[in-house]
Write an enzyme that holds these catalytic residues in place. Structure first.
Site, mmCIF file in Angstrom:
data_model
loop_
_atom_site.group_PDB
_atom_site.id
_atom_site.type_symbol
_atom_site.label_atom_id
_atom_site.label_comp_id
_atom_site.label_asym_id
_atom_site.label_seq_id
_atom_site.Cartn_x
_atom_site.Cartn_y
_atom_site.Cartn_z
ATOM 1 N N SER A 432 42.088 38.375 52.059
ATOM 2 C CA SER A 432 41.480 37.092 52.400
ATOM 3 C C SER A 432 40.099 37.260 53.031
ATOM 4 O O SER A 432 39.374 36.287 53.160
ATOM 5 C CB SER A 432 42.396 36.290 53.325
ATOM 6 O OG SER A 432 43.055 37.119 54.230
ATOM 7 N N HIS A 453 43.000 35.683 44.949
ATOM 8 C CA HIS A 453 43.392 35.287 46.306
ATOM 9 C C HIS A 453 44.263 34.030 46.268
ATOM 10 O O HIS A 453 43.764 32.923 46.040
ATOM 11 C CB HIS A 453 42.123 35.062 47.143
ATOM 12 C CG HIS A 453 42.380 34.656 48.555
ATOM 13 N ND1 HIS A 453 41.502 33.902 49.290
ATOM 14 C CD2 HIS A 453 43.428 34.888 49.383
ATOM 15 C CE1 HIS A 453 41.996 33.691 50.507
ATOM 16 N NE2 HIS A 453 43.160 34.276 50.572
ATOM 17 N N GLU A 465 41.627 31.715 44.439
ATOM 18 C CA GLU A 465 40.222 32.123 44.331
ATOM 19 C C GLU A 465 40.166 33.396 43.489
ATOM 20 O O GLU A 465 40.828 34.379 43.820
ATOM 21 C CB GLU A 465 39.643 32.397 45.724
ATOM 22 C CG GLU A 465 39.533 31.140 46.583
ATOM 23 C CD GLU A 465 38.904 31.378 47.956
ATOM 24 O OE1 GLU A 465 38.269 30.460 48.488
ATOM 25 O OE2 GLU A 465 39.053 32.492 48.501
#
Ligand code: NAI
Length: 712
Positions: A432, A453, A465
């Site tokens: 992250s 992600h 993501e």
């Protein structure tokens, strides 16, 4: 001349069939031109004296009619009230003819039948469902800030009962064919390939017993319900709606009011009331915002992740997940649920066993019972392989690493694994915060590496993501995008950068909440400002959920990247020092020492925060709101300046589905467009003394000068 959507054929010499098949589209939608076509067909069929029945069908597998053409809705957003009423009346009158034809009308529903499609079917004398797995029936208009306007609120209570109709229309959730049948919507549910034959039989039965004529008469009048029943239904439904909408979405309330009022009217007058009430919702700011959210998701479905060229994604049939913790097991479950085989591994045997159990419980989660489904668990179990054999997981098409957030640990795993992977295997990290390019530094094939992600909890959060490192190839990105869509997510492609997209925008907002606290704002007031803006929870509670230690760690990354504008507050480290790490330790800003684990105000907090409070003053709701959301917005303009995302719409999709940004505001940039860049520059002026984090960016100033909007 555009190609026709509706074709006429004869199932039998006296039974006509109108088949919907929108040319070059995956779904049938009811555009103005399709309604014109339908009107022409009805004009001709009405004149015929040789017909016993008319059946509506679709040639699209698994889809009957997906609703009205929303692009036409968007073009009409600014029209006058009278025109909205005319739009509604046109559909009501047109579909209303189906309940007056000199023969029986049947909708043979082979799959998705929602919105305008469900209204067309509702006006038919009879409905039949196929048992196609995709079949669903419902009125999702409230999700767009509207309610059904082509007679849906009039027909639904008459066919399915007022209570059921209120639940369907105000909740907006679709029903399965089986549930719709039980509710009285359909005469039967039959196998897909027998739908037409069953519809023909139904025409014959009705032709003989003429029951449809009784129903026509019954459904023309008011609804049989007492004042007391009506009052009770109104009170209970309105309490449920209030709890769900928190007063921020007007459509469900408006639908309820309209349906209660119109139940005492005959169907014609009820239709007029429906049209008049719809005119109040259509084109409202919430309607426009929710339509925008619909188009954001629609755009995402079509986005391959690569602009300007065609790149074929590689098929992903097997996945390895390294790390069986919170995220690893969630990611594995998302795959297993979609039938993708997963090898799950972890350095700790105990974590692996626990993670494996979590995967199956999560993958078999039943939304209706809100728990795991034992039968489904057994069916899915063969797809999950708990292993520590590197050969086994090296054979996967995709390897997703989700171990602890530690650069060295991650890199040492890659170093050991890379040489064993197949030539086309993609390696991805769920990190992250750690830059993807940095993680790829010692890889031999950095082109096959990217960030994928997922968000926590994986089952509920739709955003993924997809992060492009400096050397990531287009094929890797296209594959990651197609894969994420395959597991039911909305992937957004972005360039590498601190916090990627969502966390980068989250931090200015969270940090500002702590600053406000130190300036003497009350926690309650800060939370209220955020929630009344529409966030699902306040920033202070969010700190507790994320974990204050994690927030300090991630905040450090942001501070190092953007020292000009990120404040490193001493309050959070003090909280960590006091072992108030948030929900996980039972105490953070709030205390969670109660049966339900709900956040409660904790008197002992005052002692810890007192040394950090610089002054004490009252803040207005408006000031708090602007202090929280303007820094987030300014960071978004920097994200655009840095070309992290390819389009402002990606920011909006990301925040709505990754952070719970209020859909009724349409997204952060959509909201900013409703204010206008010049107005925002003005709004920032009172905060000048706060420095760079509240200063208009170059992009914002240019846009203000040129009167431009983010949505071009
Ligand atoms: P976690 O602590 O729940 O799980 C990590 C797992 O990795 C543990 O089971 C541990 O035994 C295992 N592990 C540690 N070293 C290993 C090694 N060398 N080989 C194999 N397994 C190893 O952590 P969590 O929360 O699941 O996070 C995992 C990753 O996902 C981190 O990179 C984190 O930043 C990221 N992430 C976390 C989110 C969250 O909300 N928790 C959200 C999105 C991303």
């Amino acid at each position: 001349m555009t190609a026709e959507t509706i074709s006429l054929s004869m199932a039998e010499p006296d039974i006509a069939v109108l088949t919907f098949d929108t040319p070059k589209k995956g779904a049938n939608v009811l555009s103005n031109s399709v309604l014109d076509e339908l009107a022409r067909h009805l004009d001709a069929l009405e004149q015929r004296t040789d017909l016993s029945g008319l059946i509506f069908c679709s040639a699209k597998p698994g889809i009957f009619i997906a609703g009205a053409d929303l692009r036409e809705f968007v073009q009409s957003l600014g029209v006058a009230r009278e025109q909205v009423i005319a739009m509604c009346r046109r559909g009501q009158v047109l579909f209303g003819r189906l309940a007056k034809m000199p023969f029986v009308t049947v909708a043979a529903i082979n799959g998705i039948c929602v919105g305008g499609g469900a209204e067309l079917a509702s006006w038919c004398d009879r409905r039949l469902f196929s048992n196609n797995r995709k079949a669903e029936f419902g009125f999702p208009e409230v999700k767009l800030g509207l309610f059904p306007g082509w007679g849906g609120t009039v027909r639904a209570p008459r066919i399915a009962g007022l209570g059921n109709a209120v639940e369907m229309v105000t909740g907006g959730e679709s029903l399965s064919a089986e549930t719709a049948y039980k509710m009285g919507w359909a005469s039967d549910v039959v196998p897909d390939d027998q739908l037409l034959a069953a519809a023909i039989r139904l025409v014959r039965t009705e032709q003989t017993n003429q029951e449809y004529l009784n129903d026509r008469k019954r459904w023309t009048g008011p609804i049989l319900i007492t004042e007391t029943e009506l009052g009770f239904l109104g009170a209970t439904a309105s309490a449920v709606i209030r709890q769900q909408t928190k007063g921020q979405y007007p459509a469900p309330d408006a639908a309820l009011e309209t349906m209660l009022e119109s139940s005492l009217l005959d169907a014609d007058a009820a239709c007029e009331l429906e049209a008049a009430r719809m005119a109040k919702l259509f084109g409202s700011p919430v309607n426009a915002a929710l339509l925008n959210v619909f188009f954001l998701t629609d755009r995402n479905k079509k986005d391959t992740g690569i602009d300007g060229k065609q790149v074929e994604p590689r098929p992903i049939n097997s996945v390895t997940v390294i790390g069986a913790g919170i995220m690893g097991s969630g990611i594995a479950a998302a795959n297993v649920k979609r039938g993708i085989a997963v090898a799950l591994t972890d350095a700790s045997h105990e974590s692996l066993v626990k993670g494996g159990r979590n995967v199956l419980e999560e993958a078999s989660f039943d939304r209706e019972t809100k728990g795991p489904n034992a039968q489904r668990m057994l069916e899915l179990a063969p797809l999950l392989n708990l292993t520590t054999s590197e050969q086994e997981f090296a054979a996967s098409d995709l390897v997703i690493e989700a171990v602890v957030e530690n650069e060295k640990v991650k890199q040492s795993i890659y170093a050991q694994l890379e040489s064993q992977l197949g030539p086309d295997t993609i390696l991805a990290s769920n990190t992250s915060t750690i830059p993807i390019t940095k993680l790829a530094a010692s890889l031999k094939r950095p082109d096959k590496f990217c960030g994928i992600h997922f968000f926590n909890p994986v089952r509920r959060m739709k955003l993924v993501e997809v992060i492009r490192g400096e050397k990531t190839s287009d094929e890797t990105i296209a594959t990651a995008v197609a894969y994420a869509k395959g597991v039911g997510k909305f992937p957004i492609v972005m360039n590498d950068g601190p916090g990627f997209l969502v966390n980068r925008l989250l931090f200015p907002y969270m940090h500002e909440a702590v600053e406000l606290l130190c300036e003497g704002a009350e926690i309650k007031a800060i939370e209220r400002a955020s929630k009344s803006f529409g966030m699902p929870m306040g920033p202070i509670e969010l700190y507790d959920l994320v974990g204050i230690d994690t927030a300090v760690y991630a905040g450090q990354t942001m501070f190092e990247a953007f020292p000009d504008r990120v404040i490193s507050s001493a309050l959070l480290p003090a909280m960590v020092q006091a072992n108030r790490l948030g929900k996980k330790t039972g105490r953070g800003f709030y205390s969670y020492d109660n049966k339900k684990g709900r956040p409660e105000v904790d008197a002992s907090l005052a002692e810890i925060i007192a040394p950090h409070i610089r002054k004490q003053r009252d803040f207005s709701l408006d000031e708090l709101t602007m202090r929280l959301f303007l820094p987030m917005f300014l960071e978004a303009t920097r994200v655009l300046e840095d070309e992290i995302v390819r389009d402002p719409r990606d920011i909006d999709l990301g925040l709505i589905f990754g952070l719970g940004f209020p859909p009724f505001k349409g997204g952060l940039m959509f909201w900013a467009d409703t204010l206008g860049a010049a107005t925002i520059v003005e709004m920032l002026k009172p905060f000048e003394s706060l420095g760079d984090r509240m200063s208009p960016t170059k992009l914002l100033l240019e846009m203000a000068a040129g009167g431009e909007k983010f949505y071009k």
